[in-house]
Design an enzyme around this catalytic site. Structure first.
Site, PDB file in Angstrom:
ATOM      1  N   LYS A 165       0.825  -1.199   0.000  1.00  0.00           N
ATOM      2  CA  LYS A 165       0.000   0.000   0.000  1.00  0.00           C
ATOM      3  C   LYS A 165       0.868   1.262   0.000  1.00  0.00           C
ATOM      4  O   LYS A 165       1.783   1.413   0.818  1.00  0.00           O
ATOM      5  CB  LYS A 165      -0.928   0.013   1.217  1.00  0.00           C
ATOM      6  CG  LYS A 165      -2.023  -1.042   1.162  1.00  0.00           C
ATOM      7  CD  LYS A 165      -2.937  -0.863  -0.039  1.00  0.00           C
ATOM      8  CE  LYS A 165      -4.071  -1.871  -0.051  1.00  0.00           C
ATOM      9  NZ  LYS A 165      -4.917  -1.752  -1.259  1.00  0.00           N
ATOM     10  N   ASP A 193       0.059  -0.283  -4.745  1.00  0.00           N
ATOM     11  CA  ASP A 193      -1.332   0.139  -4.886  1.00  0.00           C
ATOM     12  C   ASP A 193      -1.571   1.427  -4.098  1.00  0.00           C
ATOM     13  O   ASP A 193      -1.549   1.429  -2.869  1.00  0.00           O
ATOM     14  CB  ASP A 193      -2.259  -0.970  -4.378  1.00  0.00           C
ATOM     15  CG  ASP A 193      -3.727  -0.655  -4.602  1.00  0.00           C
ATOM     16  OD1 ASP A 193      -4.029   0.339  -5.286  1.00  0.00           O
ATOM     17  OD2 ASP A 193      -4.571  -1.407  -4.088  1.00  0.00           O
ATOM     18  N   GLU A 218      -0.512   0.205  -9.431  1.00  0.00           N
ATOM     19  CA  GLU A 218      -1.961  -0.018  -9.371  1.00  0.00           C
ATOM     20  C   GLU A 218      -2.679   1.254  -8.924  1.00  0.00           C
ATOM     21  O   GLU A 218      -2.397   1.793  -7.861  1.00  0.00           O
ATOM     22  CB  GLU A 218      -2.283  -1.180  -8.420  1.00  0.00           C
ATOM     23  CG  GLU A 218      -3.755  -1.560  -8.441  1.00  0.00           C
ATOM     24  CD  GLU A 218      -4.041  -2.913  -7.818  1.00  0.00           C
ATOM     25  OE1 GLU A 218      -5.223  -3.291  -7.752  1.00  0.00           O
ATOM     26  OE2 GLU A 218      -3.086  -3.599  -7.398  1.00  0.00           O
ATOM     27  N   LYS A 265     -14.049  -5.785  -9.214  1.00  0.00           N
ATOM     28  CA  LYS A 265     -14.678  -6.011  -7.924  1.00  0.00           C
ATOM     29  C   LYS A 265     -16.151  -6.372  -8.154  1.00  0.00           C
ATOM     30  O   LYS A 265     -16.906  -5.605  -8.758  1.00  0.00           O
ATOM     31  CB  LYS A 265     -14.597  -4.755  -7.055  1.00  0.00           C
ATOM     32  CG  LYS A 265     -13.174  -4.329  -6.683  1.00  0.00           C
ATOM     33  CD  LYS A 265     -12.579  -5.236  -5.631  1.00  0.00           C
ATOM     34  CE  LYS A 265     -11.464  -4.568  -4.822  1.00  0.00           C
ATOM     35  NZ  LYS A 265     -10.284  -4.172  -5.597  1.00  0.00           N
TER      36      LYS A 265
END
Length: 368
Positions: A165, A193, A218, A265
């Site tokens: 992250k 990401d 990402e 998703k």
């Protein structure tokens, strides 16, 4: 066949590892899930689940899902659960927008349809492409020392794919990623990401400072155009996630050449039916694909596994086992995880065996 009974449950799912942290103070202590059961006049039951990641990750929140489920459910009683396209059109007609609310209904009806046919859901999604899918694990946002320790622990458990992250202060994130990449084997696959946390200016700063590190970028920015501007200066693959909200958005990403891969998703797209449609077209257009969701336990993870393993292996990036993130159980015969890979449960439909006794009292119980 028609839908005779619909029940909905709210299930809190605390995280095994405590608070899940993203950049800019965003975080959650667990999933607040809505689980739906749809029972036909033949006695068969299908199950669906959706769980937003807090109120900050997607345009979805748990209280909205609970209220919306109660609004939509009466319109589905008496309908044929096998008519999935028709049911999706009906839901879009009676309740505009809010695809995440519809996702659990679509998943439950898909599960019921496959159970009625006596086949696993992967068969309805195009057929099984492989036995197992590679899993990734997340290194959550934190101090350099904490992220190094987290990454080392994940690798020591046999995983070789990390999502690190980022999306906070650029210099600090450069330090974090550099340290994490140096602490794990060079063969480790790394995704950075940002969860749309940067401006294009900040993302280009990060990209320029990390050219010597092997990773996939990402979702650095909110808009497709800003992500595209970053991609033009990027010498690494780009995957978009938060930008993929519909078939139309996916086609825009393709027409602009804004990404090499997509993360789909299920709840963000409105269910497994629409996710499968977008997945198939994305594969045909040449994208690498990950199919997952915003959260959930055994039910949602099973749906993710069936969609992942019906994605051609050469176009599949990886998968995630959300049911291992949470402390509670909702079903038996969960998707099997062997080392760093996940399969699908044996049996028709999702293959899982949900125990209603583990879910508590339903907040919605409707019959025809």
């Amino acid at each position: 066949m028609h839908i005779e009974t619909i029940k909905a449950y709210r299930v809190m799912q605390p995280f095994v590892e405590g608070r899940y942290n993203m950049s800019k103070g965003r975080g959650a202590d667990g999933f607040d899930a809505v689980i739906v059961s749809v029972t036909s006049n033949t006695g068969l039951t299908g199950w669906g689940e959706m769980a937003p990641l807090g109120n900050f990750y997607s345009a979805a929140f748990a209280a909205g899902a609970q209220a919306g489920v109660a609004e939509i459910a009466p319109h589905l009683l008496g309908q044929d659960p096998r008519a999935l396209a028709r049911l999706n059109r009906l839901m879009d007609t009676v309740f505009k927008g809010h695809p995440y609310i519809k996702s659990a209904f679509d998943m439950a009806c898909s599960d019921l349809t496959a159970r009625a046919a006596g086949v696993p859901l992967v068969t309805m999604f195009g057929g099984r492409e492989s036995d197992m899918a590679d899993l990734y694990r997340v290194v959550t946002h934190g101090s350099v020392e904490a992220m190094i320790a987290h990454a080392k622990r994940i690798v020591s458990e046999g995983f070789h794919r990390l999502q690190v992250k980022v999306g906070g202060e650029v210099r600090d994130d450069v330090e974090r990623v550099t340290a994490v990449a140096s602490s794990v084997p060079k063969s480790t696959v790394i995704f950075c990401d940002a969860n749309a946390g940067w401006s294009a200016y900040q993302a280009r700063q990060f990209v320029d400072a990390t050219r010597d590190i092997d990773y996939t970028m990402e979702q650095p920015c909110v808009s497709v155009d800003d992500c595209l501007s970053v991609r033009r200066s990027l010498d690494k693959p780009m995957v978009l996630d938060e930008s993929v909200t519909s078939l139309e958005e996916m086609l825009e990403i393709h027409s602009k050449g804004a990404a090499d891969g997509l993360t789909l998703k299920i709840s963000r797209l409105g269910g497994v039916t629409k996710t499968r449609q977008i997945r198939d077209l994305a594969v045909d257009l040449g994208f690498m694909v990950t199919v997952e969701d915003t959260g959930g336990a055994e039910i949602d993870t099973a749906a993710m596994a069936h969609l992942s393993l019906s994605t051609p292996e050469e176009r599949r990036l990886h998968a995630i086992a959300f049911h291992e993130w949470v402390t509670i159980r909702t079903a038996r015969n969960a998707p099997p995880v062997i080392g760093s890979r996940m399969g699908i449960p044996d049996g028709p439909g999702l293959g899982i065996d949900v125990d209603p006794g583990l879910l508590g009292k339903p907040f919605l119980d409707l019959s025809r």
